[in-house]
Design an enzyme around this catalytic site. Structure first.
Site, PDB file in Angstrom:
ATOM      1  CB  VAL A 174      -0.959  -0.016   1.210  1.00 36.21           C
ATOM      2  CG1 VAL A 174      -1.621   1.350   1.404  1.00 36.21           C
ATOM      3  CG2 VAL A 174      -2.022  -1.098   1.031  1.00 36.21           C
ATOM      4  CD  GLU A 175       2.580   3.749   3.769  1.00 36.64           C
ATOM      5  OE1 GLU A 175       3.096   4.727   3.198  1.00 36.64           O
ATOM      6  OE2 GLU A 175       1.649   3.850   4.583  1.00 36.64           O
ATOM      7  CB  THR A 176       6.564   2.088  -1.580  1.00 36.83           C
ATOM      8  OG1 THR A 176       6.910   0.779  -1.094  1.00 36.83           O
ATOM      9  CG2 THR A 176       6.777   3.115  -0.479  1.00 36.83           C
ATOM     10  CE1 TYR A 221      -1.749   3.255   4.380  1.00 31.02           C
ATOM     11  CE2 TYR A 221      -2.130   2.307   6.551  1.00 31.02           C
ATOM     12  CZ  TYR A 221      -1.295   2.555   5.482  1.00 31.02           C
ATOM     13  OH  TYR A 221      -0.009   2.065   5.514  1.00 31.02           O
TER      14      TYR A 221
END
Length: 336
Positions: free
Chosen positions: A130-132, A318
């Site tokens: 999800v982050e990168t 999120y």
């Protein structure tokens, strides 16, 4: 991270004499040359943390004020997306496929992290996804530029970003890396897991035991650091994350939580017309959630591990995306 490894050789005298970090003390005057704010900040770092003022000022001679960063952080907020729009951004065939590959590639490390910290491998993989997108989008701004720009030229949150700048310079000294080489997001988030400098110093770990913590290009350290973060923020091994709820009656929405903290109990929600798909004790604290899904409203009870995910990013959607991506990864791998 070759630049990181080569730093101690290029600036060995500073390491020994000052314990300081990169060097541009003879650089031409830059945008922060002569700034009273920067001079005050350098004075604090010299007085309170033992940095050498002239060499630290050399870093700021090379730091650049980025208007694009100020534009990005000042941009009016987009319309808040509904869950039906938000979910497909992070739960896609491409991200699931890449996540399965990442899991297989680092299976032994993920298993060790799960054993040592109690955080399931799929949750660790999902966070990095999800982050990168598993390292595809880690940011192209120099961290020193991002934090200097926001710390000295963005008054609404200058105090916060100056604190992160301080933490960044401390981590660069501790890890003996050149601060002018490290990159991240426009807000200064770094590496595969997008840690802010304060989170790096508090939770990141040297999971491969090589004497350095490298969350930029070393998936082993990134995996261990995510697991460390969750353990320190209350992850309970073996416990569920959320429970789907059925609702009926005209008092249902009175049970919805304001914010993300688990301020309701299962019993309170039952009295308002909620019923869980799972066996939950009446005294369990939960975050009561309604999401607008593709098929209409969805009601969920977020448990303690759901709250732990929101400590990584204070957003209910999120946390739900991370959880549901982790479930899809398990399905795709065929793991029971």
């Amino acid at each position: 991270m070759q630049a990181m490894r080569g730093w101690s050789t290029r600036f060995a005298p500073w390491v020994g004499l000052f314990g300081l970090l990169g060097g541009a003390s003879h650089a031409l005057a830059g945008e922060y040359e002569g700034s009273p704010q920067v001079a005050e900040f350098v004075g604090e770092m010299t007085r309170d943390y033992g940095f050498a003022g002239e060499q630290l000022m050399g870093v700021f001679r090379e730091a650049q004020r980025k208007q694009s960063i100020l534009d990005a952080i000042s941009r009016p907020a987009e319309r808040v997306k509904q869950w039906s729009e938000y979910r497909p951004m992070f739960i896609s065939e491409a991200r699931i496929a890449r996540g399965v590959d990442f899991w297989r590639q680092h299976e032994a490390v993920l298993a060790r992290a799960e054993q040592e910290y109690g955080v399931p491998a799929q949750v660790i993989v999902s966070i990095i996804g999800v982050e990168t997108f598993f390292g595809r989008n880690t940011g192209n701004f120099r961290v020193v530029d991002a934090l200097s720009t926001l710390g000295f030229d963005y008054p609404p949150r200058a105090e916060f970003f100056r604190k992160e700048l301080r933490e960044f310079l401390l981590l660069a000294r501790e890890e003996q890396v050149d601060p002018l080489t490290l990159k991240g997001s426009y807000a200064g988030a770094m590496g595969l897991p997008q840690f802010m400098p304060s989170s790096f110093r508090a939770y990141a770990v040297d999971f491969d035991g090589d004497g350095h913590i490298n969350i930029w290009t070393n998936p082993t350290d990134a995996i261990g650091s995510v697991a460390s973060y969750f353990k320190r923020h209350g992850w309970e091994p073996g416990e569920p994350v959320v429970s789907r709820a059925d609702v009926r009656g005209d008092q249902v929405d009175e049970g919805l939580t304001t914010g993300i903290e688990p301020t309701k109990t299962v019993g309170e929600l039952r009295a308002l017309g909620w019923s869980s798909h799972d066996a939950l004790r009446d005294d369990m604290p939960v975050t009561a959630i309604r999401l607008e899904g593709e098929q209409g409203p969805e009601y969920w009870m977020g448990l303690k591990n759901f709250y732990a995910i929101t400590r990584y990013n204070r957003s209910v959607m999120y946390a739900m995306a991370v959880h549901q991506l982790s479930e899809e990864l398990v399905k795709a791998r065929g793991v029971k």
